[in-house]
Design a protein around this motif. Structure first.
Motif, short mmCIF file in Angstrom:
data_model
loop_
_atom_site.label_atom_id
_atom_site.label_comp_id
_atom_site.label_asym_id
_atom_site.label_seq_id
_atom_site.Cartn_x
_atom_site.Cartn_y
_atom_site.Cartn_z
N LEU A 120 9.58 -19.84 -22.92
CA LEU A 120 9.82 -20.87 -21.91
C LEU A 120 9.53 -22.26 -22.47
O LEU A 120 10.27 -23.22 -22.21
CB LEU A 120 8.95 -20.59 -20.68
CG LEU A 120 9.20 -21.45 -19.44
CD1 LEU A 120 10.63 -21.24 -18.94
CD2 LEU A 120 8.20 -21.10 -18.35
N ALA A 121 8.45 -22.37 -23.24
CA ALA A 121 8.12 -23.65 -23.86
C ALA A 121 9.23 -24.08 -24.81
O ALA A 121 9.62 -25.26 -24.85
CB ALA A 121 6.80 -23.55 -24.61
N ALA A 122 9.77 -23.13 -25.58
CA ALA A 122 10.86 -23.44 -26.51
C ALA A 122 12.09 -23.93 -25.76
O ALA A 122 12.78 -24.86 -26.21
CB ALA A 122 11.20 -22.21 -27.35
N LEU A 123 12.37 -23.31 -24.61
CA LEU A 123 13.51 -23.73 -23.79
C LEU A 123 13.36 -25.17 -23.33
O LEU A 123 14.30 -25.98 -23.43
CB LEU A 123 13.65 -22.80 -22.58
CG LEU A 123 14.69 -23.22 -21.53
CD1 LEU A 123 16.08 -23.24 -22.13
CD2 LEU A 123 14.63 -22.28 -20.33
N PHE A 124 12.16 -25.52 -22.85
CA PHE A 124 11.95 -26.88 -22.36
C PHE A 124 11.89 -27.90 -23.50
O PHE A 124 12.20 -29.07 -23.29
CB PHE A 124 10.69 -26.94 -21.50
CG PHE A 124 10.91 -26.50 -20.09
CD1 PHE A 124 11.57 -27.31 -19.18
CD2 PHE A 124 10.49 -25.25 -19.68
CE1 PHE A 124 11.80 -26.89 -17.89
CE2 PHE A 124 10.73 -24.82 -18.37
CZ PHE A 124 11.38 -25.65 -17.48
N PHE A 135 -2.40 -32.12 -15.32
CA PHE A 135 -3.67 -31.98 -14.60
C PHE A 135 -3.56 -31.04 -13.41
O PHE A 135 -4.28 -30.04 -13.31
CB PHE A 135 -4.17 -33.35 -14.13
CG PHE A 135 -5.41 -33.25 -13.28
CD1 PHE A 135 -6.66 -33.13 -13.87
CD2 PHE A 135 -5.32 -33.23 -11.90
CE1 PHE A 135 -7.81 -33.01 -13.09
CE2 PHE A 135 -6.46 -33.11 -11.11
CZ PHE A 135 -7.70 -33.00 -11.70
N TYR A 136 -2.66 -31.35 -12.48
CA TYR A 136 -2.54 -30.54 -11.28
C TYR A 136 -1.99 -29.15 -11.60
O TYR A 136 -2.32 -28.17 -10.92
CB TYR A 136 -1.68 -31.24 -10.24
CG TYR A 136 -2.31 -32.51 -9.70
CD1 TYR A 136 -3.46 -32.46 -8.93
CD2 TYR A 136 -1.76 -33.76 -9.98
CE1 TYR A 136 -4.06 -33.62 -8.45
CE2 TYR A 136 -2.34 -34.93 -9.50
CZ TYR A 136 -3.49 -34.85 -8.74
OH TYR A 136 -4.09 -36.01 -8.27
N GLY A 137 -1.15 -29.06 -12.65
CA GLY A 137 -0.67 -27.75 -13.07
C GLY A 137 -1.80 -26.87 -13.58
O GLY A 137 -1.84 -25.67 -13.31
N GLY A 183 5.30 -32.64 -20.04
CA GLY A 183 4.05 -32.14 -19.49
C GLY A 183 4.04 -30.63 -19.36
O GLY A 183 3.03 -29.97 -19.65
N LEU A 184 5.17 -30.06 -18.94
CA LEU A 184 5.26 -28.61 -18.78
C LEU A 184 5.16 -27.90 -20.12
O LEU A 184 4.51 -26.86 -20.24
CB LEU A 184 6.57 -28.25 -18.08
CG LEU A 184 6.74 -26.78 -17.64
CD1 LEU A 184 5.63 -26.38 -16.69
CD2 LEU A 184 8.11 -26.58 -16.99
#
Length: 249
Positions: free
Chosen positions: A21-25, A147-149, A201-202
């Motif tokens: 998922l990180a790679a996708l974003f 932060f909120y995540g 951020g994600l």
């Protein structure tokens, strides 16, 4: 298959899914950044900005100012100290506290690096709403998501009742969206800045949570990850090999 091996295999798959998922974003952020540099997002930005300007009012100005302050550096710094106090002294979660610092602190440094890399001018300069420096990606959007995540992640891991968890997730998710929206409404950022901030951020949040889960998993599980994954996927591989002729050549 033993239950602990199966659970370890599923956990390992989730970690791999997080990296995917990180790679996708990362790919999506890179594409957006290229379009920002090539100035191909003007129509997208103007459409959203015009829509917000049509709904502007003095009351909404005040509401949006409150939301933008909830994503400001000073506000998140104060809340970060509170979260660190809870993690370090009440929950005794040293790894959680460490990765919280890495996520929030590292996210701030990453924001500065990205802003100076892409050097996009803001739609307006207004020190009163912390609208100075470069524009892409939005620091408020990126910082609030990290932060909120992270707080959402911590709440989900607690033993609270499900309805409390999901209400917290819904409220904090809405807050993240409103902070980003406030930056557009107040003229501090283009919509593409906010979208880029959310993506960056994600990515950073996912990488930190995957690393944290990996370390915590090793601390509580004696099953080697590769062994667990092989045990989990072994029956599936044998089934595919039997059913699909290609694998039997």
């Amino acid at each position: 298959m033993k239950k602990n091996e199966k659970m370890a295999g599923l956990a390992f798959l989730l970690l791999l899914g997080g990296l995917g998922l990180a790679a996708l974003f990362i790919a999506l952020f890179t594409e957006l950044a290229e379009e920002v540099i090539d100035k191909e997002v003007a129509q997208f930005d103007n459409f959203i900005i015009n829509g917000m300007e049509a709904r502007a009012s003095e009351t909404l100005d005040k509401v949006m100012f409150v939301f933008t302050e909830m994503g400001s550096v000073w506000f998140l710094t104060v809340l970060s100290l509170v979260v660190l106090g809870v993690l370090g002294f009440k929950m005794k979660d040293k790894w959680g506290a460490l990765f919280f610092v890495i996520a929030v602190g590292g996210g701030s440094l990453l924001t500065v690096l990205l802003k100076n890399l892409y050097v996009r001018e803001r739609p307006s300069i207004n020190p009163d709403i912390d609208a100075i420096g470069y524009s892409f990606p939005s620091g408020h959007s990126m910082g609030s998501l990290i932060f909120y995540g992270f707080v959402i992640y911590l709440v989900i891991r607690t033993q609270h009742r499900p309805w409390i968890k999901w209400m917290t997730v819904a409220l904090l998710s809405a807050l993240i969206i409103m902070i980003g929206s406030s930056r557009i409404y107040l003229g501090a950022h283009f919509p593409s800045d906010v979208l880029g901030g959310y993506m960056a951020g994600l990515i950073w949040l996912i990488l930190n949570l995957v690393a944290l889960e990996w370390i915590q998993w090793h601390g509580r599980s004696s099953v080697p990850p590769v062994h667990a994954l092989r045990k989990l996927l072994g029956p599936l591989y044998r089934t595919v090999r039997t059913k699909i002729p290609f694998f039997n050549k």
